[in-house]
Design an enzyme around this catalytic site. Structure first.
Site, PDB file in Angstrom:
ATOM      1  N   LYS A  52       0.844  -1.201   0.000  1.00 17.48           N
ATOM      2  CA  LYS A  52       0.000   0.000   0.000  1.00 17.48           C
ATOM      3  C   LYS A  52       0.880   1.252   0.000  1.00 17.48           C
ATOM      4  O   LYS A  52       0.614   2.201  -0.737  1.00 17.48           O
ATOM      5  CB  LYS A  52      -0.952  -0.013   1.212  1.00 17.48           C
ATOM      6  CG  LYS A  52      -2.067  -1.032   1.047  1.00 17.48           C
ATOM      7  CD  LYS A  52      -2.851  -1.268   2.331  1.00 17.48           C
ATOM      8  CE  LYS A  52      -3.846  -2.420   2.148  1.00 17.48           C
ATOM      9  NZ  LYS A  52      -4.506  -2.829   3.388  1.00 17.48           N
ATOM     10  N   GLN A  96      -4.867  -1.543   9.640  1.00 17.58           N
ATOM     11  CA  GLN A  96      -4.679  -2.860   9.024  1.00 17.58           C
ATOM     12  C   GLN A  96      -5.242  -3.959   9.941  1.00 17.58           C
ATOM     13  O   GLN A  96      -4.850  -4.057  11.100  1.00 17.58           O
ATOM     14  CB  GLN A  96      -3.174  -3.083   8.747  1.00 17.58           C
ATOM     15  CG  GLN A  96      -2.867  -4.374   8.014  1.00 17.58           C
ATOM     16  CD  GLN A  96      -3.438  -4.422   6.599  1.00 17.58           C
ATOM     17  OE1 GLN A  96      -3.387  -3.457   5.859  1.00 17.58           O
ATOM     18  NE2 GLN A  96      -4.004  -5.557   6.235  1.00 17.58           N
ATOM     19  N   ASP A 119     -11.361   2.898   4.026  1.00 23.00           N
ATOM     20  CA  ASP A 119     -11.619   1.449   3.945  1.00 23.00           C
ATOM     21  C   ASP A 119     -13.123   1.170   3.916  1.00 23.00           C
ATOM     22  O   ASP A 119     -13.553   0.039   3.637  1.00 23.00           O
ATOM     23  CB  ASP A 119     -10.995   0.741   5.156  1.00 23.00           C
ATOM     24  CG  ASP A 119      -9.800  -0.120   4.770  1.00 23.00           C
ATOM     25  OD1 ASP A 119      -9.635  -0.392   3.571  1.00 23.00           O
ATOM     26  OD2 ASP A 119      -9.039  -0.512   5.674  1.00 23.00           O
TER      27      ASP A 119
END
Ligand code: NAD
Length: 281
Positions: A52, A96, A119
């Site tokens: 990422k 994460q 997200d």
């Protein structure tokens, strides 16, 4: 049979994003910023975060990674998120997953400012998605929708069977497909006779985490099969949830693993961050 090339599509999306970033810099002096919070030393999480960060750098984002030890307290994570919520250089915040077991994941996700929730996991954005309002949508199902769009796959009235019903994959996928006027069946671990559902579907979307779960006799001739699963085998190779070798000859379209949905997830994370940066003022 056509293989849907997620790698090529992801590159195409990232090229468009790099142009948008350049424009934002020149016209509004804005550099999109992404903050990633990484807890513990799970090798897969570290590998994803590295990918990422690299993708952010390539398209010209400002990105920071907050790495914290497994022993970190929930309050310290919350304090870091609140700092990122208040940081004007940060447009997107990503925690994460999975988090260590002493941390309440739902609580952590709720602390993220919904306007920086790239997200799309915050209940505010999930609610807006379900009601078909503009929202940040979870990157993996959003990437699948981008594939349908690119390959001009019409969804209206199609029978779609989703296998797997998690908050980050199956559930948002079902909302997106319903919003696109498909007829959606969602199946999961407790579904009786999974094959009786998949065999009827025009489109099967699988995100489970069981290697080769979907076999050729579970898929109808001419179906479209999207494989979200990523399973690392003992020899180090990656396989999906679909028995690609035997299923693919029956399909109109199919995604491979690797090189299918995986690269799209990162492209959609970048896309959501640019969307947030554009809404900064
Ligand atoms: P999860 O464990 O949270 O959810 C799995 C879902 O599958 C659950 O709803 C469960 O009921 C269902 N399930 C489990 N076994 C089943 C079975 N035998 N039959 C039918 N349903 C079954 O997992 P997740 O986080 O949603 O991830 C699913 C898979 O997708 C994993 O392989 C993960 O690595 C992959 N994934 C890929 C990407 C990507 O970028 N391509 C992103 C996220 C997740």
């Amino acid at each position: 049979m056509q293989v849907i090339d997620g790698k090529a599509l992801s590159k195409k999306v990232q090229t468009t994003i790099a142009t948008q970033v350049e424009q934002l810099k020149q016209e509004k002096n804005i550099v999109p910023g992404l903050a990633v919070i990484l807890i513990g030393d799970d090798p897969a999480s570290h590998a994803y975060v590295k990918m990422k960060a690299k993708a952010c750098e390539k398209v010209g984002f400002y990105s920071i990674t907050h790495s914290m030890p497994d022993s970190i307290s929930q309050d310290e994570i919350i304090a870091t998120i609140e700092m990122m919520n208040a940081n004007p250089r940060i447009d997107g915040i990503l925690v994460q997953l999975p988090l260590p077991s002493h941390i309440d994941t739902d609580k952590i996700l709720e602390v993220i400012d919904p306007s920086k929730d790239v997200d799309g996991f915050h209940a505010y954005n999930v609610g807006r998605l379900v009601t078909n309002l503009d929202a940040f949508v979870a990157c993996t199902p959003l990437g699948v929708m981008k594939m349908f769009e690119e390959y001009e796959i019409d969804l209206k009235g199609k029978d779609v069977c989703i296998v797997g019903a998690s908050n980050i994959v199956g559930k948002p996928m079902s909302a997106l497909l319903l919003n696109a006027h498909a007829t959606v069946t969602v199946t999961h671990i407790h579904t009786k006779d999974l094959a009786s559902h998949t065999i009827r579907a025009d489109i099967v979307v699988v995100g489970v985490g069981v290697p080769l779960l979907i076999k050729a006799d579970m898929i109808k001739e001419g179906a479209i099969v999207i494989d979200i699963g990523i399973n690392r085998m003992e020899d180090g190779s990656l396989v999906g949830d679909v028995d690609f070798a035997n299923v693919s000859p029956k399909c109109a379209y199919i995604t491979p693993v690797p090189g299918g949905v995986g690269p799209m997830t990162i492209a959609m994370l970048l896309s959501n961050t640019v969307k947030s940066a554009k809404e900064r003022i």
